[in-house]
Design a protein around this motif. Structure first.
Motif, PDB file in Angstrom:
ATOM      1  N   GLY A 221       0.814  -1.198   0.000  1.00  0.00           N
ATOM      2  CA  GLY A 221       0.000   0.000   0.000  1.00  0.00           C
ATOM      3  C   GLY A 221       0.848   1.248   0.000  1.00  0.00           C
ATOM      4  N   PRO A 222       0.231   2.434  -0.155  1.00  0.00           N
ATOM      5  CA  PRO A 222       0.970   3.689  -0.135  1.00  0.00           C
ATOM      6  C   PRO A 222       1.729   3.875   1.180  1.00  0.00           C
ATOM      7  N   PRO A 223       2.890   4.548   1.149  1.00  0.00           N
ATOM      8  CA  PRO A 223       3.716   4.669   2.363  1.00  0.00           C
ATOM      9  C   PRO A 223       2.987   5.305   3.544  1.00  0.00           C
ATOM     10  N   LEU A 224       2.173   6.338   3.284  1.00  0.00           N
ATOM     11  CA  LEU A 224       1.517   7.039   4.394  1.00  0.00           C
ATOM     12  C   LEU A 224       0.416   6.205   5.053  1.00  0.00           C
ATOM     13  N   LEU A 225      -0.009   5.149   4.419  1.00  0.00           N
ATOM     14  CA  LEU A 225      -1.103   4.332   4.974  1.00  0.00           C
ATOM     15  C   LEU A 225      -0.618   3.023   5.552  1.00  0.00           C
ATOM     16  N   GLN A 226       0.701   2.814   5.591  1.00  0.00           N
ATOM     17  CA  GLN A 226       1.230   1.562   6.112  1.00  0.00           C
ATOM     18  C   GLN A 226       1.253   1.611   7.639  1.00  0.00           C
ATOM     19  N   ASP A 335       1.105   8.616  -2.672  1.00  0.00           N
ATOM     20  CA  ASP A 335       1.795   8.390  -1.394  1.00  0.00           C
ATOM     21  C   ASP A 335       0.833   8.085  -0.240  1.00  0.00           C
ATOM     22  N   GLY A 336      -0.465   8.064  -0.509  1.00  0.00           N
ATOM     23  CA  GLY A 336      -1.453   7.788   0.524  1.00  0.00           C
ATOM     24  C   GLY A 336      -2.124   9.024   1.078  1.00  0.00           C
ATOM     25  N   SER A 337      -1.750  10.209   0.581  1.00  0.00           N
ATOM     26  CA  SER A 337      -2.376  11.449   1.053  1.00  0.00           C
ATOM     27  C   SER A 337      -3.791  11.558   0.493  1.00  0.00           C
ATOM     28  N   PRO A 338      -4.672  12.365   1.136  1.00  0.00           N
ATOM     29  CA  PRO A 338      -6.036  12.520   0.626  1.00  0.00           C
ATOM     30  C   PRO A 338      -6.045  13.051  -0.802  1.00  0.00           C
ATOM     31  N   LEU A 339      -7.016  12.636  -1.567  1.00  0.00           N
ATOM     32  CA  LEU A 339      -7.142  13.040  -2.959  1.00  0.00           C
ATOM     33  C   LEU A 339      -7.488  14.522  -3.049  1.00  0.00           C
ATOM     34  N   SER A 340      -6.735  15.253  -3.854  1.00  0.00           N
ATOM     35  CA  SER A 340      -7.000  16.683  -4.038  1.00  0.00           C
ATOM     36  C   SER A 340      -7.985  16.881  -5.176  1.00  0.00           C
TER      37      SER A 340
END
Length: 407
Positions: A221-226, A335-340
């Motif tokens: 998964g994306p790094p920020l959500l691991q 990277d797992g950040s919220p969708l803009s």
């Protein structure tokens, strides 16, 4: 001779009377009384014989009771009374037998009596627990005829004063039913989601074998959500829990079902919307919208515009469409950040590119390590499992199998 004798006696009485008057006038009575033994005198008096000769009625008739009571100090009198001895001499049964309760209650003004009673102060002095503790409830209920009691109750009149709606609201039954319904629906939906995740995992492992990839070396998964695994592998091996996949890249099966659901939602909502517009146009303008409801170029273009706004608006606001929400996936940054909003706009704009060349852009979901399609690579987005407040999970047997494989 008799006259001389009577005259002598009269003279003697006059002499002794005069002497007595002179003696009484000279002698102090207090001095005399001090010399008298009163106790000895009283001992020689027969009180019963004396009282038998007294006319009590005549005596009491001459007594002013009010004046007598005025001279009595009640406190001093009560202090000298021994209540225990007094009550011991009272025959309570005989006393109560002479009392007519009905006549007594008839003379009592109950309303005035209760008006002088402070209920709060009375209850504050009563220990309800101690009072109830002294009552034999079984014996009390045994003596109560419940049928006769219920027969005297007017149920309809009783319920007429009850606000059943407010009672139901206060009981929490609607919330309980809603919560139970939500839990039941959520459990059924999660069951379907777990099966989709299982298919994703199985297909992913098959493709990794075919492409000779190490499954343990693939990004999940994306790094920020691991985050750390929600369940220890040892627990999963024993079959006691399911492995969490929240924040992992969504596989092809789940994404395909989400796309199919969105297509159904878009076409259904478009059809209903056009039918409603046609109905209103026929009423107010007398014309139909055959060009929009048919299969012509205008209808196709209108459907495409509606699909674009549906996709862009859903992703910009919630990061997912309704179809993605049903299967439990969400679109985030690479990277797992919220969708803009910019990423949502670009992703929706280039989405048709993935359909070109026989859908090769969608096939990248199968072979790409992060399961990203062509439009995901261009917009810098990825799709991950997200079941909202509940953790996304794999089925228990699959969790146990994967745990044993990694051991």
């Amino acid at each position: 001779m008799a006259d001389a004798h009577a005259e002598g006696r009269g003279l003697f009485h006059r002499i002794t009377g005069g002497v007595t008057e002179r003696v009484v006038g000279v002698i102090d009575p207090d001095i005399v009384l001090e010399q008298v033994d009163v106790n000895a005198v009283l001992d020689r008096i027969d009180a019963d014989a004396l009282l038998s000769r007294v006319d009590m009625n005549a005596l009491l008739a001459r007594v002013d009771v009010n004046a007598l009571l005025d001279r009595i100090e009640p406190d001093d009198l009560l202090d000298r009374v021994d209540p225990d001895r007094l009550l011991a001499r009272v025959d309570v049964g005989a006393l109560l037998a002479r009392v007519d309760p009905n006549e007594l209650m008839a003379r009592v003004d109950v309303a005035a009596l209760l008006a002088r009673v402070d209920p709060n102060e009375l209850m504050a002095r009563v220990d309800p627990d101690a009072l109830i503790g002294r009552v034999d409830m079984n014996a009390l209920l045994d003596r109560v005829d419940l049928n006769a009691l219920l027969a005297k109750v007017d149920i309809e009149a009783l319920l007429a004063d009850v606000d059943l709606e407010a009672l139901v609201r206060r009981s929490g039954v609607p919330e309980l039913v809603a919560e139970s319904t939500n839990q039941l629906a959520g459990s059924a939906l999660d069951l379907v989601r777990r099966q989709l995740v299982a298919l994703d995992v199985v297909i992913d492992r098959i493709l990794n074998r075919l492409m000779r990839r190490d499954p343990d070396a693939q990004p999940v998964g994306p790094p920020l959500l691991q985050v750390a695994p929600a369940v220890e592998p040892a627990v999963a091996r024993r079959g006691g829990a399911r492995l969490s996949v929240s924040g992992h890249y969504a596989g092809p099966v789940t994404r395909g079902v989400a796309a199919a659901a969105d297509v159904a939602i878009i076409t259904t909502s478009y059809t209903l919307g056009i039918a409603g517009l046609a109905f209103l146009s026929g009423i107010f303008f007398g014309s139909s919208l055959d060009d929009l409801s048919g299969r012509g170029p205008l209808a196709v273009a209108t459907l495409a515009v509606w699909a674009w706004f549906y996709s862009f608006g859903s992703h910009a606001v919630a990061g997912r469409t309704l179809g993605k929400g049903i299967v439990g996936i969400r679109v985030v940054g690479a990277d797992g950040s919220p969708l803009s909003v910019r990423q949502a706009f670009v992703r929706t704009l280039v989405f048709p590119l993935s359909a070109l060349l026989f859908g090769l852009g969608f096939l990248m979901i199968l072979v790409q390590r992060e399961h990203r399609a062509l439009h995901d690579l261009i917009a810098g987005t990825s799709s991950v499992y997200d079941w909202g407040e509940r953790a996304a999970e794999m089925p228990g047997p699959l969790s146990a199998f994967l745990a044993r494989q990694s051991a």
